[in-house]
Design a protein around this motif. Structure first.
Motif, PDB file in Angstrom:
ATOM      1  N   VAL A 234       0.871  -1.199   0.112  1.00  0.00           N
ATOM      2  CA  VAL A 234      -0.143  -0.030   0.102  1.00  0.00           C
ATOM      3  C   VAL A 234       0.793   1.312   0.152  1.00  0.00           C
ATOM      4  O   VAL A 234       1.986   1.324   0.354  1.00  0.00           O
ATOM      5  N   ARG A 235       0.336   2.319  -0.122  1.00  0.00           N
ATOM      6  CA  ARG A 235       1.163   3.826  -0.329  1.00  0.00           C
ATOM      7  C   ARG A 235       0.829   4.301   1.238  1.00  0.00           C
ATOM      8  O   ARG A 235      -0.412   4.499   1.504  1.00  0.00           O
ATOM      9  N   ALA A 236       1.844   4.460   2.129  1.00  0.00           N
ATOM     10  CA  ALA A 236       1.633   4.927   3.369  1.00  0.00           C
ATOM     11  C   ALA A 236       1.595   6.400   3.416  1.00  0.00           C
ATOM     12  O   ALA A 236       2.082   7.135   2.813  1.00  0.00           O
ATOM     13  N   VAL A 237       0.227   6.727   4.232  1.00  0.00           N
ATOM     14  CA  VAL A 237       0.176   8.521   4.150  1.00  0.00           C
ATOM     15  C   VAL A 237       0.734   8.604   5.789  1.00  0.00           C
ATOM     16  O   VAL A 237       1.225   9.903   5.957  1.00  0.00           O
ATOM     17  N   ASP A 238       0.521   8.207   6.505  1.00  0.00           N
ATOM     18  CA  ASP A 238       0.879   8.226   8.074  1.00  0.00           C
ATOM     19  C   ASP A 238       0.640   7.030   8.895  1.00  0.00           C
ATOM     20  O   ASP A 238      -0.084   6.378   8.950  1.00  0.00           O
ATOM     21  N   THR A 239       2.036   6.721   9.249  1.00  0.00           N
ATOM     22  CA  THR A 239       2.467   5.464   9.779  1.00  0.00           C
ATOM     23  C   THR A 239       2.130   5.571  11.586  1.00  0.00           C
ATOM     24  O   THR A 239       2.748   4.543  12.155  1.00  0.00           O
ATOM     25  N   THR A 240       1.636   6.519  12.133  1.00  0.00           N
ATOM     26  CA  THR A 240       1.617   6.927  13.421  1.00  0.00           C
ATOM     27  C   THR A 240       1.146   5.663  14.234  1.00  0.00           C
ATOM     28  O   THR A 240       1.910   5.288  15.156  1.00  0.00           O
ATOM     29  N   ALA A 241       0.022   5.284  13.795  1.00  0.00           N
ATOM     30  CA  ALA A 241      -0.477   4.060  14.650  1.00  0.00           C
ATOM     31  C   ALA A 241      -0.636   2.773  14.283  1.00  0.00           C
ATOM     32  O   ALA A 241      -1.045   1.848  14.677  1.00  0.00           O
ATOM     33  N   ALA A 242       0.503   2.411  13.193  1.00  0.00           N
ATOM     34  CA  ALA A 242       0.497   1.347  12.657  1.00  0.00           C
ATOM     35  C   ALA A 242       0.837   0.020  13.428  1.00  0.00           C
ATOM     36  O   ALA A 242       0.219  -0.958  13.490  1.00  0.00           O
ATOM     37  N   GLY A 243       1.815   0.307  14.492  1.00  0.00           N
ATOM     38  CA  GLY A 243       2.335  -0.694  15.321  1.00  0.00           C
ATOM     39  C   GLY A 243       1.014  -1.421  16.227  1.00  0.00           C
ATOM     40  O   GLY A 243       1.025  -2.332  16.822  1.00  0.00           O
TER      41      GLY A 243
END
Length: 303
Positions: A234-243
């Motif tokens: 996918v194309r990441a926009v914001d990884t802040t809460a991914a984990g």
């Protein structure tokens, strides 16, 4: 049921083309206040993934406290165990660049007052199937909660973030450790992912190292070799809460008694959906979205 003994912060998020260097001032393109914190994020992710979730922690008596309580409750999380204490709530200052990367400063606030689980907390933990823990509460409180869960037969899932030395008595009570590659390297001193997994597996039954867009490395239960699980492209926009999305969804899958590799794929699908949106708790997918994503998976066992 999943109980989350953890932090809740108000995220103060600035979006910029590129994060400033030390001493540099840059102009941002947007600013948002979004309820977050690793504990709250994982609770919301698990609830949206279909699990019954109870949150245990503290907010301050400032303006942020009621907002964060309402956000958790609105996601279907039981906030009976979320207490209000005098003083400010926890906050996190977050800078997100146009590549989706982020840097974060956490100020604990009310989270720092949770120095031990209360009797009510212990009762909820004992009734739970899974306890989710992170390290944004004082380490002595996290350790006490983990030991209580182990004594009650509750599965303990630990996210070792923010990374710090882990006491033996905490690790001895952990069933599943979910670390990103930087945390795993810091804890073990091993630069190689396979070496880090090997060292952690000597202490914990099931170890997962998340690798961002490259997926995750998982080992255990059992004595088999580590398995690399690819992430959806996918194309990441914001990884802040991914984990946190990954961990919450993993816990939901575990409560449903899915196998370890299927649970990791389920969690990876949820995390991939979250990075395509801005925000922390606001980016997390609901169960129907995860199911639709898995329906397109090349791995039929996760559908």
């Amino acid at each position: 049921m999943i109980s989350v003994f953890g932090s809740v912060n108000m995220d103060l998020v600035a979006y910029v083309e590129a994060a400033p260097a030390l001493g540099e001032t840059v102009t941002g393109r947007a600013f948002r206040t979004v309820p977050g914190g690793k504990g709250a994020n994982q609770a919301i992710a698990a609830a949206r993934a279909g699990a019954e979730v109870a949150f245990l922690g503290a907010v301050g008596d400032d303006a942020f406290g009621p907002q964060m309580r309402a956000t958790l409750a609105g996601a279907g999380v039981d906030v009976t165990g979320l207490r209000t204490v005098p003083g400010p709530s926890g906050v996190a200052q977050i800078v997100v660049d146009d590549q989706g990367g982020n840097s974060i400063i956490v100020v604990p606030g009310a989270n720092g007052t949770v120095t031990a689980p209360s009797e009510t907390d212990l009762e909820v933990i004992a009734r739970s199937d899974v306890l989710l823990l992170q390290l944004e509460l004082p380490i002595e409180a996290v350790t006490a909660a983990a030991r209580a869960a182990r004594a009650a037969g509750t599965t303990v899932i630990l996210t070792p973030a923010p990374v710090q030395p882990l006491p033996d008595e905490l690790l001895d009570a952990v069933d599943i450790l979910v670390a990103n590659e930087h945390e795993a390297a810091a804890i073990t001193g091993q630069a190689g992912h396979e070496d880090a997994v090997r060292d952690l597996r000597a202490r914990v039954d099931w170890v997962i190292i998340t690798l961002g867009s490259r997926g995750a490395l998982t080992a255990g239960p059992g004595a088999g070799p580590a398995l690399h699980v690819e992430a959806p492209k996918v194309r990441a926009v914001d990884t802040t809460a991914a984990g946190d999305t990954f961990v919450g969804a993993l816990a939901a899958a575990h409560v449903e008694r899915r196998t370890p590799d299927v649970s990791v794929r389920f969690a990876g699908a949820a995390a991939a959906l979250s990075v395509q949106r801005e925000g922390a708790s606001t980016s997390m997918p609901v169960r129907a979205e995860i199911d639709r994503s898995l329906a397109r998976s090349p791995h039929p066992e996760v559908r």
